[in-house]
Design a protein around this motif. Structure first.
Motif, PDB file in Angstrom:
ATOM      1  N   ASP A 184       0.859  -1.186   0.000  1.00 23.52           N
ATOM      2  CA  ASP A 184       0.000   0.000   0.000  1.00 23.52           C
ATOM      3  C   ASP A 184       0.890   1.229   0.000  1.00 23.52           C
ATOM      4  O   ASP A 184       1.882   1.280   0.731  1.00 23.52           O
ATOM      5  CB  ASP A 184      -0.921  -0.010   1.228  1.00 23.52           C
ATOM      6  CG  ASP A 184      -1.874   1.165   1.231  1.00 23.52           C
ATOM      7  OD1 ASP A 184      -2.689   1.267   0.292  1.00 23.52           O
ATOM      8  OD2 ASP A 184      -1.788   2.001   2.155  1.00 23.52           O
ATOM      9  N   ASP A 188      -1.076   7.700  -4.724  1.00 18.94           N
ATOM     10  CA  ASP A 188      -1.768   6.900  -5.731  1.00 18.94           C
ATOM     11  C   ASP A 188      -0.868   6.805  -6.962  1.00 18.94           C
ATOM     12  O   ASP A 188      -0.797   7.736  -7.771  1.00 18.94           O
ATOM     13  CB  ASP A 188      -3.107   7.545  -6.086  1.00 18.94           C
ATOM     14  CG  ASP A 188      -3.923   6.690  -7.055  1.00 18.94           C
ATOM     15  OD1 ASP A 188      -3.406   5.640  -7.514  1.00 18.94           O
ATOM     16  OD2 ASP A 188      -5.072   7.061  -7.373  1.00 18.94           O
ATOM     17  N   ARG A 190      -1.080   5.269  -9.662  1.00 18.74           N
ATOM     18  CA  ARG A 190      -1.721   5.285 -10.981  1.00 18.74           C
ATOM     19  C   ARG A 190      -1.685   6.689 -11.579  1.00 18.74           C
ATOM     20  O   ARG A 190      -1.812   6.861 -12.793  1.00 18.74           O
ATOM     21  CB  ARG A 190      -3.165   4.797 -10.867  1.00 18.74           C
ATOM     22  CG  ARG A 190      -3.283   3.308 -10.542  1.00 18.74           C
ATOM     23  CD  ARG A 190      -4.699   2.904 -10.247  1.00 18.74           C
ATOM     24  NE  ARG A 190      -5.205   3.562  -9.047  1.00 18.74           N
ATOM     25  CZ  ARG A 190      -6.409   3.348  -8.531  1.00 18.74           C
ATOM     26  NH1 ARG A 190      -7.238   2.498  -9.115  1.00 18.74           N
ATOM     27  NH2 ARG A 190      -6.792   3.976  -7.433  1.00 18.74           N
ATOM     28  N   ARG A 191      -1.477   7.708 -10.735  1.00 17.69           N
ATOM     29  CA  ARG A 191      -1.400   9.091 -11.211  1.00 17.69           C
ATOM     30  C   ARG A 191       0.035   9.530 -11.495  1.00 17.69           C
ATOM     31  O   ARG A 191       0.267  10.650 -11.927  1.00 17.69           O
ATOM     32  CB  ARG A 191      -2.018  10.013 -10.165  1.00 17.69           C
ATOM     33  CG  ARG A 191      -3.474   9.666  -9.832  1.00 17.69           C
ATOM     34  CD  ARG A 191      -3.888  10.246  -8.492  1.00 17.69           C
ATOM     35  NE  ARG A 191      -3.866  11.694  -8.478  1.00 17.69           N
ATOM     36  CZ  ARG A 191      -3.860  12.427  -7.367  1.00 17.69           C
ATOM     37  NH1 ARG A 191      -3.813  11.839  -6.195  1.00 17.69           N
ATOM     38  NH2 ARG A 191      -3.858  13.748  -7.443  1.00 17.69           N
ATOM     39  N   ASP A 214       1.855  -3.784  -6.854  1.00 14.67           N
ATOM     40  CA  ASP A 214       0.659  -3.778  -6.023  1.00 14.67           C
ATOM     41  C   ASP A 214       0.590  -5.071  -5.212  1.00 14.67           C
ATOM     42  O   ASP A 214       0.277  -5.060  -4.021  1.00 14.67           O
ATOM     43  CB  ASP A 214      -0.584  -3.633  -6.892  1.00 14.67           C
ATOM     44  CG  ASP A 214      -1.859  -3.564  -6.081  1.00 14.67           C
ATOM     45  OD1 ASP A 214      -2.144  -2.482  -5.546  1.00 14.67           O
ATOM     46  OD2 ASP A 214      -2.560  -4.599  -5.973  1.00 14.67           O
TER      47      ASP A 214
END
Length: 289
Positions: A184, A188, A190-191, A214
């Motif tokens: 974790d 984020d 993904r950005r 991930d």
């Protein structure tokens, strides 16, 4: 809402690192000296079909029958990549056997590329052994520093993870293990490609960050012959950035015909949902005393 990095507080990591170093030092001081020092050294070299090269050196020293000190350094070079990667690694740790069924390992380490991106790691592994079974759990903490080249500033984000492994040794000459790790991140990821365009993260840092996972699931099967160990391994991981999956299949041979010297051979392939498979092969040599 503007895109921002999540600034992790540096003090928790510093305190954790200090605690690990303190525990390592105390473990070394309280370890009962062995009547005769023993240990091992290993050098491994790998190269893949894209001319990426890896070299690692690992040293283990038994401080007593129940205490082990280990350290390692390594480097990855990828001159064929657009980012011209040159990664450095190091780790340092201490293992302690607590009774017949329980042992613990504490490890700190670092890997990175110049100032572009660097990761400090802390791992703790707790392992229980019961008859033919073994179970381990591995909490992990990483602090990742990324250089914003346009601003010439370092920004941080962190990662927490947990890994579990179940192993079985109940069939003569065979070993089986299953592992799962999940992570974790405070950012984020993904950005991250969008953030890279806005705040100017280097291509090297973005390429290395693309390897952040991930989760990872893996399985190993080892056959223990008279003087040779043969291991078939498979791992499937999901990228934390684009959620694509990668598969790694490997076959390794460890030869013990000339003890205290050991020779190892490894070959395998790495493929993903979006790339063709990349093949690799390597050799290792070790010495025990």
């Amino acid at each position: 809402m503007p895109l921002q990095f999540s600034n992790s507080d540096v003090y928790p990591y510093s305190l954790l690192r200090l605690a690990i170093i303190t525990l390592l030092t105390l473990g070394i001081l309280i370890a009962t000296p062995s009547a005769r020092s023993s240990g091992s050294v290993q050098v491994q070299y790998l190269q893949d079909s894209s001319d990426t090269e890896d070299i690692f050196i690992d040293i283990n020293t038994d401080l007593s029958e129940k205490a082990t000190l280990f350290t390692g350094v390594g480097k990855t070079r990828s001159p064929a990549s657009a980012a011209d990667l040159d990664l450095d690694y190091w780790n340092f740790g201490f293992g302690l056997q607590l009774g017949k069924a329980f042992d613990i390992e504490l490890e700190i380490g670092n890997f990175g590329q110049d100032r572009d991106i660097n990761t400090d790691t802390i791992d703790v592994r707790l392992r229980w052994s019961l008859d033919d079974w073994a179970f381990s759990i591995k909490p992990q903490y990483d602090e990742i520093d990324v250089l914003l080249t346009g601003l010439n500033r370092i920004r941080e984000f962190d990662s927490t993870g947990i890994g579990v492994t179940l192993a079985y040794y109940g069939i003569k000459n065979w070993e089986y293990s299953l592992s799962y790790d999940t992570y974790d991140y405070s950012l984020d990821l993904r950005r991250l490609p969008v953030i890279a365009r806005i705040v100017d993260i280097s291509a090297k840092a973005l390429t290395i960050a693309s390897g952040l996972k991930d989760n990872v699931a893996s399985a190993d099967i080892t056959y223990l012959a008279a003087n040779t160990d043969i291991t078939l391994a498979y791992a499937r991981s999901k990228s934390a950035i684009d959620q694509t999956s990668s598969n790694v299949v490997s076959l390794a041979f460890d030869f013990y015909h000339f003890m205290p010297y050991r020779l190892g051979l490894e070959m395998g392939s790495v493929g993903s949902d979006i790339d063709t498979a990349n093949h690799y092969a390597g050799i290792s040599a070790g010495y025990s005393w």
